[in-house]
Design a protein around this motif. Structure first.
Motif, PDB file in Angstrom:
ATOM      1  N   GLU A 118       1.198  -2.791   3.299  1.00 44.45           N
ATOM      2  CA  GLU A 118       1.931  -4.089   2.229  1.00 44.45           C
ATOM      3  C   GLU A 118       1.156  -4.338   1.125  1.00 44.45           C
ATOM      4  O   GLU A 118       1.800  -4.828  -0.035  1.00 44.45           O
ATOM      5  CB  GLU A 118       2.169  -5.215   3.283  1.00 44.45           C
ATOM      6  N   TRP A 119      -0.090  -3.998   1.023  1.00 41.50           N
ATOM      7  CA  TRP A 119      -0.816  -4.491  -0.123  1.00 41.50           C
ATOM      8  C   TRP A 119      -0.859  -3.332  -1.452  1.00 41.50           C
ATOM      9  O   TRP A 119      -1.231  -3.571  -2.415  1.00 41.50           O
ATOM     10  CB  TRP A 119      -2.246  -4.859  -0.240  1.00 41.50           C
ATOM     11  N   GLU A 120      -0.326  -2.296  -1.023  1.00 42.11           N
ATOM     12  CA  GLU A 120      -0.285  -0.976  -2.043  1.00 42.11           C
ATOM     13  C   GLU A 120       0.807  -1.187  -2.831  1.00 42.11           C
ATOM     14  O   GLU A 120       1.727  -1.533  -2.505  1.00 42.11           O
ATOM     15  CB  GLU A 120      -0.531   0.309  -1.171  1.00 42.11           C
ATOM     16  N   ASN A 121       0.531  -0.502  -4.155  1.00 35.49           N
ATOM     17  CA  ASN A 121       1.565  -0.553  -5.119  1.00 35.49           C
ATOM     18  C   ASN A 121       1.685   0.973  -5.537  1.00 35.49           C
ATOM     19  O   ASN A 121       0.777   1.565  -5.835  1.00 35.49           O
ATOM     20  CB  ASN A 121       0.974  -1.631  -6.048  1.00 35.49           C
ATOM     21  N   GLU A 122       2.979   1.196  -5.740  1.00 36.86           N
ATOM     22  CA  GLU A 122       3.296   2.595  -6.223  1.00 36.86           C
ATOM     23  C   GLU A 122       2.915   2.773  -7.660  1.00 36.86           C
ATOM     24  O   GLU A 122       2.848   4.126  -8.271  1.00 36.86           O
ATOM     25  CB  GLU A 122       4.811   2.824  -6.188  1.00 36.86           C
ATOM     26  N   ASN A 123       2.627   1.654  -8.344  1.00 38.43           N
ATOM     27  CA  ASN A 123       2.424   1.678  -9.710  1.00 38.43           C
ATOM     28  C   ASN A 123       0.734   1.625 -10.319  1.00 38.43           C
ATOM     29  O   ASN A 123       0.202   1.886 -11.275  1.00 38.43           O
ATOM     30  CB  ASN A 123       3.176   0.598 -10.597  1.00 38.43           C
ATOM     31  N   THR A 124      -0.129   1.525  -9.246  1.00 40.76           N
ATOM     32  CA  THR A 124      -1.325   1.349  -9.172  1.00 40.76           C
ATOM     33  C   THR A 124      -2.303   2.296  -8.198  1.00 40.76           C
ATOM     34  O   THR A 124      -1.657   2.602  -7.348  1.00 40.76           O
ATOM     35  CB  THR A 124      -1.975  -0.122  -8.974  1.00 40.76           C
ATOM     36  N   ALA A 125      -3.625   2.670  -8.835  1.00 36.15           N
ATOM     37  CA  ALA A 125      -4.225   3.153  -7.848  1.00 36.15           C
ATOM     38  C   ALA A 125      -4.827   2.456  -6.708  1.00 36.15           C
ATOM     39  O   ALA A 125      -4.872   1.091  -6.831  1.00 36.15           O
ATOM     40  CB  ALA A 125      -5.513   3.899  -8.614  1.00 36.15           C
TER      41      ALA A 125
ATOM     42  N   TYR B 211      -3.029   4.260  -4.397  1.00 36.83           N
ATOM     43  CA  TYR B 211      -1.813   4.562  -3.640  1.00 36.83           C
ATOM     44  C   TYR B 211      -0.845   5.785  -4.665  1.00 36.83           C
ATOM     45  O   TYR B 211      -0.641   6.556  -4.206  1.00 36.83           O
ATOM     46  CB  TYR B 211      -0.958   3.472  -3.414  1.00 36.83           C
ATOM     47  N   LYS B 212      -1.018   5.145  -6.077  1.00 36.38           N
ATOM     48  CA  LYS B 212      -0.215   6.144  -6.561  1.00 36.38           C
ATOM     49  C   LYS B 212      -0.633   7.358  -6.891  1.00 36.38           C
ATOM     50  O   LYS B 212       0.108   8.591  -7.287  1.00 36.38           O
ATOM     51  CB  LYS B 212       0.107   5.490  -8.133  1.00 36.38           C
ATOM     52  N   ASP B 213      -2.127   7.798  -6.767  1.00 35.31           N
ATOM     53  CA  ASP B 213      -2.797   8.732  -6.660  1.00 35.31           C
ATOM     54  C   ASP B 213      -2.391   9.712  -5.827  1.00 35.31           C
ATOM     55  O   ASP B 213      -2.560  11.041  -5.791  1.00 35.31           O
ATOM     56  CB  ASP B 213      -4.279   8.571  -6.627  1.00 35.31           C
TER      57      ASP B 213
END
Length: 230
Positions: free
Chosen positions: A209-216, A218-220
């Motif tokens: 829930e705290w991860e974002n597709e636009n930020t590391a 997670y996006k990596d």
């Protein structure tokens, strides 16, 4: 007894010898509850222990069809990529694919093997990472970083789905200064590409829930997936 196995050829005993020089490594798993979490229930045999086990099995004497609750599971991984799985009840009886059991002549052999085996690299990796995450550290001790590095280098192959998830989470979130995980883990994943690709896809789907597709970091994961697919 003459009718035993007549309807299914797999019921016949089949004691295939183990060629020690063909062994890559041997993992051992215990169904016993371990009091020390770093021991967990998985260990890895040394080269000498592996050769000794191969000798014991190959020279074992047929006991007959025998039912028991396994205490230890022993998996041999061969250099050609194949594997064989054995189970024992912590005495002197060992079985492979069927319920035909073989006596190895030493009632303390398997317990001694377990007691002297090395801690499986994944156990050390998990313990270090769990402690790092629990205390929200941004750094880690020199000893832990060294153990993390050596354990990753000695892991050589990933055998369990949960190990893939652990390694991906470490790659994303274990980031003390001079951590080697950013290059060691991708190289390890490349050795098991089909399984690794599926693991990365699954981790992408199971976004926290705290991860974002636009930020590391997670996006990596998308970049890592692309590297594995190349």
């Amino acid at each position: 007894m003459s009718s035993f196995g007549q309807t299914n050829k797999k019921h016949f005993p089949n004691q295939k010898p183990i060629q020690a020089d063909k062994i890559d490594f041997i993992d051992m798993c215990s169904s016993k509850i371990q009091s020390d979490t770093i021991l967990s229930n998985r260990k890895r045999l040394t080269k000498d222990q592996g050769e000794y086990f191969a000798q014991k099995w190959t020279n074992g004497k047929l006991k007959g069809p025998y039912k028991f609750i396994p205490v230890y599971f022993i998996t041999i991984y061969f250099k050609d990529g194949s594997k064989r799985e054995f189970r024992t009840n912590s005495t002197n009886l060992i079985k492979e694919e069927t319920d035909w059991a073989y006596e190895i002549g030493d009632i303390k052999f398997v317990d001694t093997l377990w007691g002297n085996a090395n801690i499986h690299p994944i156990n050390s990796i998990k313990t270090i990472f769990d402690n790092y995450i629990e205390y929200n550290e941004s750094t880690d001790s020199k000893g832990n970083k060294y153990l993390m590095t050596s354990s990753l280098e000695n892991l050589t192959i990933i055998t369990e789905p949960s190990d893939y998830e652990l390694l991906l989470n470490i790659w994303m979130y274990y980031s003390p200064t001079d951590s080697p995980t950013l290059y060691l883990i991708p190289e390890l994943l490349k050795k098991n590409k089909p399984e690794s690709i599926e693991a990365v896809k699954k981790r992408i789907q199971n976004k926290k829930e705290w991860e974002n597709e636009n930020t590391a970091p997670y996006k990596d994961l998308y970049k890592l997936l692309q590297q594995l697919q190349e």
